[in-house]
Design a protein around this motif. Structure first.
Motif, mmCIF file in Angstrom:
data_model
loop_
_atom_site.group_PDB
_atom_site.id
_atom_site.type_symbol
_atom_site.label_atom_id
_atom_site.label_comp_id
_atom_site.label_asym_id
_atom_site.label_seq_id
_atom_site.Cartn_x
_atom_site.Cartn_y
_atom_site.Cartn_z
ATOM 1 N N ALA A 15 0.828 -1.207 0.000
ATOM 2 C CA ALA A 15 0.000 0.000 0.000
ATOM 3 C C ALA A 15 0.865 1.261 0.000
ATOM 4 C CB ALA A 15 -0.935 -0.011 1.210
ATOM 5 N N ALA A 16 1.915 1.266 0.812
ATOM 6 C CA ALA A 16 2.794 2.451 0.903
ATOM 7 C C ALA A 16 3.509 2.693 -0.426
ATOM 8 C CB ALA A 16 3.806 2.272 2.030
ATOM 9 N N GLY A 21 4.271 6.265 -5.248
ATOM 10 C CA GLY A 21 4.486 6.549 -6.668
ATOM 11 C C GLY A 21 5.944 6.782 -7.036
ATOM 12 N N THR A 22 6.825 6.799 -6.054
ATOM 13 C CA THR A 22 8.266 6.946 -6.287
ATOM 14 C C THR A 22 8.970 5.921 -5.405
ATOM 15 O OG1 THR A 22 8.532 8.588 -4.539
ATOM 16 C CG2 THR A 22 8.110 9.431 -6.754
ATOM 17 N N PRO A 23 10.225 5.621 -5.688
ATOM 18 C CA PRO A 23 10.927 4.645 -4.841
ATOM 19 C C PRO A 23 11.032 5.128 -3.400
ATOM 20 C CG PRO A 23 12.133 5.016 -6.890
ATOM 21 C CD PRO A 23 11.044 6.047 -6.837
ATOM 22 N N ARG A 57 2.273 -11.478 -11.646
ATOM 23 C CA ARG A 57 1.118 -10.587 -11.513
ATOM 24 C C ARG A 57 1.334 -9.385 -12.430
ATOM 25 N NH1 ARG A 57 -1.182 -10.506 -6.199
ATOM 26 N NH2 ARG A 57 -2.628 -9.044 -7.146
ATOM 27 N N GLY A 58 0.410 -8.455 -12.416
ATOM 28 C CA GLY A 58 0.482 -7.279 -13.271
ATOM 29 C C GLY A 58 1.298 -6.149 -12.697
ATOM 30 N N VAL A 59 1.921 -6.391 -11.559
ATOM 31 C CA VAL A 59 2.793 -5.416 -10.919
ATOM 32 C C VAL A 59 3.942 -6.196 -10.287
ATOM 33 C CG1 VAL A 59 1.543 -5.388 -8.717
ATOM 34 C CG2 VAL A 59 2.829 -3.375 -9.405
ATOM 35 N N GLU A 60 5.128 -5.576 -10.236
ATOM 36 C CA GLU A 60 6.270 -6.239 -9.617
ATOM 37 C C GLU A 60 6.968 -5.282 -8.674
ATOM 38 O OE1 GLU A 60 8.981 -7.421 -12.739
ATOM 39 O OE2 GLU A 60 9.499 -5.357 -13.223
ATOM 40 N N LEU A 61 7.664 -5.849 -7.706
ATOM 41 C CA LEU A 61 8.476 -5.066 -6.788
ATOM 42 C C LEU A 61 9.881 -5.021 -7.363
ATOM 43 C CD1 LEU A 61 8.673 -3.618 -4.034
ATOM 44 C CD2 LEU A 61 9.277 -5.825 -3.045
ATOM 45 N N CYS A 62 10.424 -3.819 -7.500
ATOM 46 C CA CYS A 62 11.741 -3.648 -8.116
ATOM 47 C C CYS A 62 12.617 -2.803 -7.201
ATOM 48 C CB CYS A 62 11.581 -2.971 -9.475
ATOM 49 S SG CYS A 62 13.118 -2.787 -10.390
ATOM 50 N N ARG A 63 13.866 -3.255 -7.029
ATOM 51 C CA ARG A 63 14.825 -2.468 -6.244
ATOM 52 C C ARG A 63 15.644 -1.624 -7.209
ATOM 53 N NH1 ARG A 63 18.531 -4.352 -1.266
ATOM 54 N NH2 ARG A 63 19.049 -2.247 -0.629
ATOM 55 N N ARG A 69 10.292 0.103 -5.430
ATOM 56 C CA ARG A 69 9.093 0.666 -6.053
ATOM 57 C C ARG A 69 8.285 -0.450 -6.692
ATOM 58 N NH1 ARG A 69 11.778 3.761 -11.178
ATOM 59 N NH2 ARG A 69 12.260 1.910 -12.394
ATOM 60 N N LEU A 70 6.994 -0.159 -6.871
ATOM 61 C CA LEU A 70 6.116 -1.042 -7.628
ATOM 62 C C LEU A 70 6.084 -0.536 -9.052
ATOM 63 C CD1 LEU A 70 3.137 -1.509 -5.145
ATOM 64 C CD2 LEU A 70 4.969 -3.130 -5.660
ATOM 65 N N GLN A 71 6.135 -1.460 -10.009
ATOM 66 C CA GLN A 71 6.113 -1.062 -11.414
ATOM 67 C C GLN A 71 5.469 -2.159 -12.245
ATOM 68 O OE1 GLN A 71 10.337 -0.539 -12.102
ATOM 69 N NE2 GLN A 71 10.524 -2.582 -13.002
ATOM 70 N N VAL A 72 5.124 -1.803 -13.462
ATOM 71 C CA VAL A 72 4.556 -2.750 -14.410
ATOM 72 C C VAL A 72 5.692 -3.634 -14.924
ATOM 73 C CG1 VAL A 72 3.440 -2.973 -16.662
ATOM 74 C CG2 VAL A 72 2.716 -1.174 -15.074
ATOM 75 N N PRO A 73 5.500 -4.956 -14.912
ATOM 76 C CA PRO A 73 6.549 -5.824 -15.460
ATOM 77 C C PRO A 73 6.731 -5.568 -16.958
ATOM 78 C CG PRO A 73 4.907 -7.117 -14.268
ATOM 79 C CD PRO A 73 4.383 -5.721 -14.382
ATOM 80 N N GLU A 74 7.952 -5.723 -17.417
ATOM 81 C CA GLU A 74 8.257 -5.470 -18.822
ATOM 82 C C GLU A 74 7.380 -6.301 -19.749
ATOM 83 O OE1 GLU A 74 12.149 -5.604 -21.676
ATOM 84 O OE2 GLU A 74 12.444 -5.110 -19.567
#
Length: 175
Positions: A15-16, A21-23, A57-63, A69-74
Motif C-alpha cells: 500500500a505504501a 508513486g516513487t521509490p 502478476r500485473g505489478v512487480e516489486l523492483c529495487r 518501487r512497484l512497477q509494471v513488469p516489462e
C-alpha cells in the motif's frame, strides 16, 4: 480479519509503495510503521515475501537506486502503453552518446566529452539531460577556468532500473 486487526507487513508495504508513486528506501518504509517499526532484517524479509507474492502478476516489486518501487513488469508493457496516447520521448544519438559518456566516465567535463565524441556537447543537449534529471553538476575541476564536472543522478539510475552504476552493461572494445 476483524476491522481492529493489523494488516500483514507485506500488505502495508504494498500500500505504501503504491501510494508513494516513487521509490522508497528502507528508512522511509520503516517510518510507515510509526512508533514500532520492524527491524531492517524483518523489513527486508517482508519485502522478499511481497516480491514473491507479486511474481506472475500485473505489478512487480523492483529495487532501484532510490529504494524499492512497484512497477509494471516489462512483459506487460505493450498493453499498458496503450493507455497513453503520447509517444515516448525520442532522444537523438548525440543526447544518448553524451549520456553514455557521462555515465561511464563520470565525473566528466564538457571538454572531456568533446574529446571522446569529437564534437562539443551542445548547451541544448546538456539542458535536456539536466531537465530530465539524469545528470547534475557534481562540482568543478581544479584547473584553469574551473570547468563544471557532470555526473549521473539517482533519477538516472531509477529511470533505467539500475540499483547502482555497477549494473551498467560492460563496454566492449572495438578494433
Amino acid at each position: 480479519m476483524s476491522a481492529a486487526s493489523e494488516p500483514a507487513p507485506e500488505v502495508i508495504l504494498e500500500a505504501a509503495l503504491l501510494a508513494a508513486g516513487t521509490p522508497l528506501d528502507l528508512a522511509q518504509l520503516q517510518a510507515v510503521f510509526g512508533d514500532d517499526p520492524p527491524d531492517r532484517a524483518s523489513l527486508e524479509a517482508a519485502l522478499a515475501r511481497l516480491e514473491a507474492q507479486l511474481a506472475d502478476r500485473g505489478v512487480e516489486l523492483c529495487r532501484v537506486a532510490g529504494g524499492w518501487r512497484l512497477q509494471v513488469p516489462e512483459r506487460c508493457a505493450p498493453w499498458v502503453a496503450r493507455l497513453w496516447e503520447e509517444k515516448p520521448a525520442r532522444y537523438s544519438r548525440a543526447v544518448l552518446e553524451t549520456l553514455a559518456i557521462i555515465a561511464y566516465r563520470q565525473p566528466v567535463t564538457r571538454a572531456e566529452i568533446e574529446a571522446i565524441r569529437g564534437v562539443p556537447p551542445s548547451t541544448a543537449i546538456m539542458q535536456t539531460l539536466q531537465e530530465r534529471g539524469w545528470i547534475r553538476v557534481a562540482g568543478h575541476r581544479d584547473s584553469p577556468g574551473r570547468p563544471a564536472v557532470f555526473a549521473t543522478t539517482r533519477d538516472f539510475l531509477d529511470h533505467f532500473n539500475l540499483a547502482s552504476l555497477d549494473e551498467l552493461p560492460t563496454l566492449t572494445e572495438h578494433p
